[in-house]
Design a protein around this motif. Structure first.
Motif, PDB file in Angstrom:
ATOM      1  N   THR A 332      18.223 -43.020  -0.038  1.00 34.92           N
ATOM      2  CA  THR A 332      18.277 -41.761  -0.762  1.00 34.92           C
ATOM      3  C   THR A 332      16.929 -41.464  -1.427  1.00 34.92           C
ATOM      4  OG1 THR A 332      20.556 -42.341  -1.516  1.00 34.92           O
ATOM      5  CG2 THR A 332      19.543 -40.591  -2.838  1.00 34.92           C
ATOM      6  N   ALA A 333      16.021 -42.036  -1.901  1.00 38.94           N
ATOM      7  CA  ALA A 333      14.897 -41.517  -2.348  1.00 38.94           C
ATOM      8  C   ALA A 333      13.997 -41.153  -1.240  1.00 38.94           C
ATOM      9  CB  ALA A 333      13.963 -42.778  -2.960  1.00 38.94           C
ATOM     10  N   ALA A 334      13.892 -41.669   0.018  1.00 42.37           N
ATOM     11  CA  ALA A 334      13.297 -40.979   1.011  1.00 42.37           C
ATOM     12  C   ALA A 334      13.763 -39.548   1.612  1.00 42.37           C
ATOM     13  CB  ALA A 334      13.008 -42.084   2.357  1.00 42.37           C
ATOM     14  N   ARG A 352       8.858 -27.093  -6.185  1.00 39.06           N
ATOM     15  CA  ARG A 352       7.699 -27.795  -6.713  1.00 39.06           C
ATOM     16  C   ARG A 352       8.204 -28.719  -7.875  1.00 39.06           C
ATOM     17  NH1 ARG A 352       4.831 -22.614  -8.818  1.00 39.06           N
ATOM     18  NH2 ARG A 352       6.748 -22.281  -9.356  1.00 39.06           N
ATOM     19  N   TYR A 353       9.165 -28.178  -8.946  1.00 36.07           N
ATOM     20  CA  TYR A 353       9.218 -29.004 -10.032  1.00 36.07           C
ATOM     21  C   TYR A 353      10.311 -30.269  -9.290  1.00 36.07           C
ATOM     22  CZ  TYR A 353       7.276 -25.285 -12.749  1.00 36.07           C
ATOM     23  OH  TYR A 353       6.706 -24.149 -13.210  1.00 36.07           O
ATOM     24  N   PHE A 354      11.080 -30.091  -8.576  1.00 36.80           N
ATOM     25  CA  PHE A 354      12.054 -31.131  -8.057  1.00 36.80           C
ATOM     26  C   PHE A 354      11.102 -32.145  -7.336  1.00 36.80           C
ATOM     27  CE2 PHE A 354      14.273 -33.045  -4.773  1.00 36.80           C
ATOM     28  CZ  PHE A 354      15.561 -33.497  -5.179  1.00 36.80           C
ATOM     29  N   LEU A 355      10.131 -31.817  -6.446  1.00 31.70           N
ATOM     30  CA  LEU A 355       9.312 -32.890  -5.732  1.00 31.70           C
ATOM     31  C   LEU A 355       8.587 -33.604  -6.577  1.00 31.70           C
ATOM     32  CD1 LEU A 355       8.835 -33.453  -2.748  1.00 31.70           C
ATOM     33  CD2 LEU A 355       6.939 -32.141  -2.664  1.00 31.70           C
ATOM     34  N   ILE A 356       8.026 -32.809  -8.030  1.00 31.37           N
ATOM     35  CA  ILE A 356       7.156 -33.865  -8.835  1.00 31.37           C
ATOM     36  C   ILE A 356       8.033 -34.554  -9.638  1.00 31.37           C
ATOM     37  CG2 ILE A 356       6.021 -33.565 -10.897  1.00 31.37           C
ATOM     38  CD1 ILE A 356       4.786 -30.852 -10.115  1.00 31.37           C
ATOM     39  N   ALA A 357       9.198 -34.249  -9.981  1.00 30.28           N
ATOM     40  CA  ALA A 357      10.193 -35.285 -10.701  1.00 30.28           C
ATOM     41  C   ALA A 357      10.641 -36.286  -9.763  1.00 30.28           C
ATOM     42  CB  ALA A 357      11.416 -34.230 -11.058  1.00 30.28           C
ATOM     43  N   TRP A 358      10.995 -36.008  -8.488  1.00 29.41           N
ATOM     44  CA  TRP A 358      11.719 -37.095  -7.683  1.00 29.41           C
ATOM     45  C   TRP A 358      10.337 -38.025  -7.343  1.00 29.41           C
ATOM     46  CZ3 TRP A 358      15.874 -38.947  -7.208  1.00 29.41           C
ATOM     47  CH2 TRP A 358      16.261 -39.642  -6.037  1.00 29.41           C
ATOM     48  N   SER A 359       9.190 -37.872  -7.301  1.00 27.80           N
ATOM     49  CA  SER A 359       8.030 -38.375  -6.950  1.00 27.80           C
ATOM     50  C   SER A 359       7.738 -39.266  -8.209  1.00 27.80           C
ATOM     51  CB  SER A 359       6.782 -37.643  -6.794  1.00 27.80           C
ATOM     52  OG  SER A 359       6.906 -36.783  -5.456  1.00 27.80           O
ATOM     53  N   MET A 360       7.840 -38.772  -9.434  1.00 26.40           N
ATOM     54  CA  MET A 360       7.650 -39.559 -10.728  1.00 26.40           C
ATOM     55  C   MET A 360       8.740 -40.724 -10.776  1.00 26.40           C
ATOM     56  SD  MET A 360       5.052 -38.444 -12.350  1.00 26.40           S
ATOM     57  CE  MET A 360       4.084 -38.360 -10.520  1.00 26.40           C
ATOM     58  N   LEU A 361       9.883 -40.719 -10.388  1.00 25.34           N
ATOM     59  CA  LEU A 361      10.840 -41.349 -10.293  1.00 25.34           C
ATOM     60  C   LEU A 361      10.489 -42.372  -9.667  1.00 25.34           C
ATOM     61  CD1 LEU A 361      13.660 -42.549 -11.743  1.00 25.34           C
ATOM     62  CD2 LEU A 361      14.856 -41.037  -9.833  1.00 25.34           C
ATOM     63  N   ILE A 392      10.514 -38.541 -17.102  1.00 23.78           N
ATOM     64  CA  ILE A 392       9.665 -37.496 -16.673  1.00 23.78           C
ATOM     65  C   ILE A 392      10.393 -36.588 -15.492  1.00 23.78           C
ATOM     66  CG2 ILE A 392       7.614 -36.731 -15.283  1.00 23.78           C
ATOM     67  CD1 ILE A 392       6.172 -39.242 -16.269  1.00 23.78           C
ATOM     68  N   GLU A 393      11.353 -37.333 -14.741  1.00 21.76           N
ATOM     69  CA  GLU A 393      12.217 -36.579 -13.889  1.00 21.76           C
ATOM     70  C   GLU A 393      13.102 -35.809 -14.456  1.00 21.76           C
ATOM     71  OE1 GLU A 393      15.462 -38.099 -10.567  1.00 21.76           O
ATOM     72  OE2 GLU A 393      15.361 -38.902 -12.428  1.00 21.76           O
ATOM     73  N   ALA A 394      13.674 -36.222 -15.702  1.00 20.29           N
ATOM     74  CA  ALA A 394      14.754 -35.231 -16.463  1.00 20.29           C
ATOM     75  C   ALA A 394      13.998 -34.119 -16.803  1.00 20.29           C
ATOM     76  CB  ALA A 394      15.304 -36.115 -17.642  1.00 20.29           C
ATOM     77  N   ILE A 395      12.894 -34.226 -17.444  1.00 19.26           N
ATOM     78  CA  ILE A 395      11.993 -33.006 -17.886  1.00 19.26           C
ATOM     79  C   ILE A 395      11.759 -31.909 -16.552  1.00 19.26           C
ATOM     80  CG2 ILE A 395      10.050 -32.133 -18.899  1.00 19.26           C
ATOM     81  CD1 ILE A 395       9.970 -34.842 -20.331  1.00 19.26           C
ATOM     82  N   PHE A 396      11.296 -32.591 -15.465  1.00 16.68           N
ATOM     83  CA  PHE A 396      10.919 -31.611 -14.467  1.00 16.68           C
ATOM     84  C   PHE A 396      12.023 -31.046 -13.774  1.00 16.68           C
ATOM     85  CE2 PHE A 396       6.552 -33.293 -14.985  1.00 16.68           C
ATOM     86  CZ  PHE A 396       5.875 -32.019 -14.741  1.00 16.68           C
ATOM     87  N   LEU A 397      13.081 -31.728 -13.760  1.00 12.47           N
ATOM     88  CA  LEU A 397      14.363 -31.127 -13.253  1.00 12.47           C
ATOM     89  C   LEU A 397      15.115 -30.053 -14.010  1.00 12.47           C
ATOM     90  CD1 LEU A 397      16.527 -34.421 -11.720  1.00 12.47           C
ATOM     91  CD2 LEU A 397      15.139 -32.786 -10.578  1.00 12.47           C
TER      92      LEU A 397
END
Length: 627
Positions: A332-334, A352-361, A392-397
């Motif tokens: 799922t992560a990949a 942009r924000y989704f990718l940052i959020a997911w990468s941080m998780l 961080i994921e919750a904030i950027f989402l």
């Protein structure tokens, strides 16, 4: 006969030396062997201290999970030392024995606390010796209900009373259906309080942040009624909220969940449900069904797999369900990272924000795994790195949702602007649009106000000469006469006609005529005095100039300047330069109650007619003529 007798003392000495060496070796083994029963004894930590026991333990694998304490003690030569801070076992169905020695050099028993800093141990049996050397068994672990554990804490903690005057050898048995690490820490009472306080401070901040974002999202959902907020709330509640509450061992303290099911089986259920919710949120946020249909079908298949694993978690053993849930989470992560990257390449700003959020998780999860496997140090960051990444994921989402709503709002504004431009093509529709814009000017954005002004300018402008058109002239002249009537100021109107213009069109064509009108209009405009004067195209080759607050003499001066600007040099057209002149009629007066725009235009037109009758290329002021 003397030779053997002479050699006997030498032989006796050799036998005596050999015998004494054997005795010395046996004495050494008897004395030294107890010292090698375990690693070197560990001095107890002093007040306020915490000691990592990882480098001071030895471990023994119990493949059948059947060894008793006596059998483990009898297998002293099979224990292997560990040098890392955390002993990493990984997925292994065997049980594991750990032993370590503590030294209490004082004359009184000392109380310390043994912390097992991992929540994934099913059974933990600590065997602690008393002053007489008898062992007492203390049980803990996920399968032990929280009220029955020896110490109430989110981690597994054992109170120890270390006997005085020497070393005490402790044994700990642990097994798990999950990935197994053995992080052992020895605390004083103040050291344990400090560790608990630091950990709970972070968790309180994390849970407060998640609760705040969930409540705010519920408010936005009720206000905006956008389903993306519903899925976002699901992610916050299930993943960041419920899953991490159980993951951190707080189910009993916060929710009163005593059943061991909530410590084990519920984890694989919540992991699968969280993955389904995150994927559904990403599909809606990034519009994968429309923008990435192939990947969207792959995501749907992964979602179905999550639901199957969640259902299996209720019927199969936890060791099976968690081994299905963990690889599924990695897939799922990949997959979601690839979806976010493709969406970013396609120009979706929310990606942009989704990718940052997911990468941080993902980074937080990897850091936590490295800590659990003993490949990274255990500290405040690595201990909570997964939750940090989730926060961080919750904030950027939430920022991704805000950017999506902002983009949709901008699109709606652009559609409104396009609709206004289309409506402006018809006079009646444009008038209604102007009225609506005037009523709602304070509620519209700056872009809509600029578009409205541009539309108004286009509707009042002659397309050929860029001068004001007839409708704008009528409105301006009506307003100017009404104002002059109140102020008792004169108004002058100039009617201008291009002399002999019809032959230009007939001889050279209308395009040359248009070139001539454009240049003559520019010369007339440049000969006006100030912005308060209006120069308009009256129709065909006729122009009209309105001069507010202007008497007869000043009006004649302006008219003469305009006539001379046209007659002074030929007009440039696409076929060359043409010699053209204009005739002007001037009327200036202070308006009375009986005057109107039509009366002023009529008087100026009469003066123009006189100019044309008297030879053209001249200015006439109602009875007075000037060449």
């Amino acid at each position: 006969m003397h030779f053997p007798i002479a050699r006997r003392p030498t032989l006796n000495k050799r036998l005596s030396r050999h015998l004494w060496s054997r005795v010395a070796f046996l004495v050494f083994v008897c004395v030294a062997l107890p010292g090698f029963a375990a690693t070197e004894p560990v001095a107890l930590p002093q007040a306020g201290e915490t000691l990592a026991l990882g480098p001071h333990i030895e471990h023994l694998e119990d493949p059948e999970r059947s060894l008793t304490l006596e059998e483990a003690r009898a297998s002293a030569d099979r224990f292997r030392p560990n040098s890392s801070e955390v002993l990493n076992i990984g997925y292994n169905r065997a049980g594991h024995w750990v032993r370590f020695q503590l030294r209490n050099s004082g004359a009184e028993p000392l109380k310390r606390f043994l912390e097992f800093r991992s929540l994934f141990a099913d059974r933990l049996n600590l065997y602690a010796p008393d002053e007489q050397g008898h062992y007492t068994k203390v049980e803990s672990g996920r399968l032990v209900p929280p009220p029955d554990r020896p110490f109430q804490s989110r981690n597994f903690v054992f109170p120890l009373t270390v006997p005085p005057g020497g070393e005490a050898l402790y044994y700990l048995y642990v097994d798990s259906a999950d990935t197994l690490t053995i992080p052992l820490y020895l605390h004083t009472d103040t050291g344990l309080v400090h560790t608990e306080l630091t950990s709970r401070s972070w968790l309180s901040f994390y849970q407060g942040l998640i609760l705040t974002m969930a409540l705010f999202s519920i408010f936005l959902l009720a206000t905006l009624r956008d389903r993306v907020y519903a899925y976002y709330i699901g992610v916050i509640v299930v993943h960041q909220g419920l899953f991490f509450t159980l993951f951190n061992g707080l189910g009993y303290q916060y929710l009163g969940l005593e059943d061991p099911w909530w410590s084990r089986e519920a984890m694989s259920v919540l992991v699968s449900l969280s993955m389904w919710m995150i994927m559904q949120f990403g599909r809606v946020l990034l519009a994968t069904r429309d923008e990435q249909p192939l990947l969207d079908r792959v995501i749907v298949l992964i979602q179905h797999a999550a639901l199957v694993i969640m259902a299996l978690s209720f019927v199969v053993d936890y060791s099976v369900s968690i081994r299905l849930a963990n690889p599924h989470g990695a897939v799922t992560a990949a997959a979601m990272w690839v979806v976010g990257w493709n969406s970013l390449r396609k120009g979706n700003p929310a990606a942009r924000y989704f990718l940052i959020a997911w990468s941080m998780l993902i980074v937080g999860g990897i850091a936590y795994s490295l800590k659990s496997w003993g490949l990274a140090p255990s500290n405040l960051f690595t201990e909570h790195s997964w939750q940090i990444g989730a926060a961080i994921e919750a904030i950027f989402l939430s920022l991704a949702i805000a950017d999506r709503i902002n983009t949709e709002s901008q699109q709606r504004i652009r559609h409104q602007q396009e609709a206004q431009l289309a409506q402006a093509q018809a006079l009646d529709i444009q008038r209604k649009a102007n009225d609506m814009l005037e009523q709602n000017v304070k509620e519209r954005t700056e872009e809509l106000r600029k578009a409205n002004r541009k539309l108004q300018q286009l509707s009042d402008t002659d397309q050929l000469t860029s001068l004001s058109n007839r409708r704008s002239l009528d409105r301006f002249l009506t307003h100017t006469i009404a104002r002059a009537r109140i102020d008792r100021k004169p108004v002058a109107v100039l009617m201008i006609d291009v002399d002999h213009f019809k032959p230009v069109n007939d001889t050279h064509g209308h395009q040359v005529g248009d070139d001539s009108l454009r240049e003559i209009a520019g010369r007339i405009q440049n000969s006006s005095r100030w912005p308060a004067d209006m120069v308009a195209r009256y129709g065909g080759e006729e122009f009209c100039v309105v001069l507010p607050n202007t008497d007869r003499q000043s009006a004649m001066s302006v008219a003469q300047r305009m006539r001379e600007s046209v007659a002074s040099e030929p007009v440039t057209t696409r076929i060359g330069r043409l010699k053209l002149t204009v005739s002007l009629g001037v009327y200036a007066a202070v308006p009375t109650e009986d005057d109107s725009k039509d009366s002023f235009l009529e008087q100026a037109d009469i003066a123009l007619y006189q100019s044309k009758q008297e030879g053209r290329n001249r200015v006439t002021l109602l009875g007075a003529t000037a060449s």
